[in-house]
Design a protein around this motif. Sequence first.
Motif, PDB file in Angstrom:
ATOM      1  N   LYS A 176      -6.767  11.500   5.001  1.00  0.00           N
ATOM      2  CA  LYS A 176      -5.680  11.364   5.977  1.00  0.00           C
ATOM      3  C   LYS A 176      -5.913  12.296   7.171  1.00  0.00           C
ATOM      4  CE  LYS A 176      -0.698  11.356   6.398  1.00  0.00           C
ATOM      5  NZ  LYS A 176       0.582  11.630   5.792  1.00  0.00           N
ATOM      6  N   ALA A 191      -4.104   0.818  -0.474  1.00  0.00           N
ATOM      7  CA  ALA A 191      -2.911   1.678  -0.396  1.00  0.00           C
ATOM      8  C   ALA A 191      -3.122   2.791   0.632  1.00  0.00           C
ATOM      9  CB  ALA A 191      -2.596   2.275  -1.771  1.00  0.00           C
ATOM     10  N   PHE A 192      -4.289   3.433   0.589  1.00  0.00           N
ATOM     11  CA  PHE A 192      -4.586   4.561   1.467  1.00  0.00           C
ATOM     12  C   PHE A 192      -4.416   4.193   2.947  1.00  0.00           C
ATOM     13  CE2 PHE A 192      -7.888   6.547   4.138  1.00  0.00           C
ATOM     14  CZ  PHE A 192      -7.425   7.862   4.140  1.00  0.00           C
ATOM     15  N   TYR A 193      -5.029   3.102   3.374  1.00  0.00           N
ATOM     16  CA  TYR A 193      -4.978   2.750   4.797  1.00  0.00           C
ATOM     17  C   TYR A 193      -3.566   2.390   5.244  1.00  0.00           C
ATOM     18  CZ  TYR A 193      -9.996   3.207   5.015  1.00  0.00           C
ATOM     19  OH  TYR A 193     -11.259   3.726   4.975  1.00  0.00           O
ATOM     20  N   GLN A 194      -2.801   1.763   4.376  1.00  0.00           N
ATOM     21  CA  GLN A 194      -1.417   1.447   4.737  1.00  0.00           C
ATOM     22  C   GLN A 194      -0.583   2.723   4.853  1.00  0.00           C
ATOM     23  OE1 GLN A 194       0.052  -2.558   3.105  1.00  0.00           O
ATOM     24  NE2 GLN A 194      -1.669  -2.025   1.765  1.00  0.00           N
ATOM     25  N   LYS A 195      -0.806   3.677   3.941  1.00  0.00           N
ATOM     26  CA  LYS A 195      -0.077   4.954   4.017  1.00  0.00           C
ATOM     27  C   LYS A 195      -0.462   5.726   5.275  1.00  0.00           C
ATOM     28  CE  LYS A 195      -0.419   5.852  -0.754  1.00  0.00           C
ATOM     29  NZ  LYS A 195      -0.581   6.846  -1.802  1.00  0.00           N
ATOM     30  N   ALA A 196      -1.692   5.484   5.770  1.00  0.00           N
ATOM     31  CA  ALA A 196      -2.172   6.179   6.974  1.00  0.00           C
ATOM     32  C   ALA A 196      -1.698   5.493   8.256  1.00  0.00           C
ATOM     33  CB  ALA A 196      -3.690   6.264   6.959  1.00  0.00           C
ATOM     34  N   ARG A 214      -1.988  -1.524   9.529  1.00  0.00           N
ATOM     35  CA  ARG A 214      -1.356  -2.776   9.108  1.00  0.00           C
ATOM     36  C   ARG A 214      -2.439  -3.820   8.876  1.00  0.00           C
ATOM     37  NH1 ARG A 214       3.847  -3.849  11.264  1.00  0.00           N
ATOM     38  NH2 ARG A 214       3.758  -5.544   9.765  1.00  0.00           N
ATOM     39  N   LYS A 223      -4.629  -0.221  13.613  1.00  0.00           N
ATOM     40  CA  LYS A 223      -3.598   0.745  14.019  1.00  0.00           C
ATOM     41  C   LYS A 223      -3.668   0.883  15.524  1.00  0.00           C
ATOM     42  CE  LYS A 223      -1.963   5.479  13.530  1.00  0.00           C
ATOM     43  NZ  LYS A 223      -0.607   5.102  13.812  1.00  0.00           N
TER      44      LYS A 223
END
Length: 155
Positions: free
Chosen positions: A81, A112-117, A120, A151
Amino acid sequence: MKKVVLKSVEQDKRKLYMEWLLLADESEEIVKGYINDGEMFSVLFDGETAGVVLFTFQPGQVVEVKNMALAQNFRGMGLGKTILQEAFEIYRAQGMQKMIVGTANSSIANLAFYQKAGFRISEIKKDFFKKYPEPIYEYGIRALDMVMFEKNLQD
């Protein structure tokens, strides 16, 4: 406070990071196809090499996270992150409009990681991984499709 530093890797030193790049992309043949593109950074954490990240550039002021890998002992500490946050700042300052990244449909943790960062889902590249020399399986799922994320950097 331990610090994450992105240190530029010169073109002639990139092959030294092949082991690292293969942590994120299992095909050496595929990695060799992009290792000399874009900008590569070694990821230093508290002065120690923790990983590598390679960015390539697309038309329309778009930067792509082509490969990002951390050694196992540096995962789960928030470094990924932090790397992305640093990259957002670097490329926003250079006028890039958006950052994109792709990961396999089977890479559950990455999805999951990329969405939390803050990324979309933007597209699915069907059968992308069929061109890989060897099939890739994660969590018992065959990697077939590339899930693309984006993003906006100028929000």
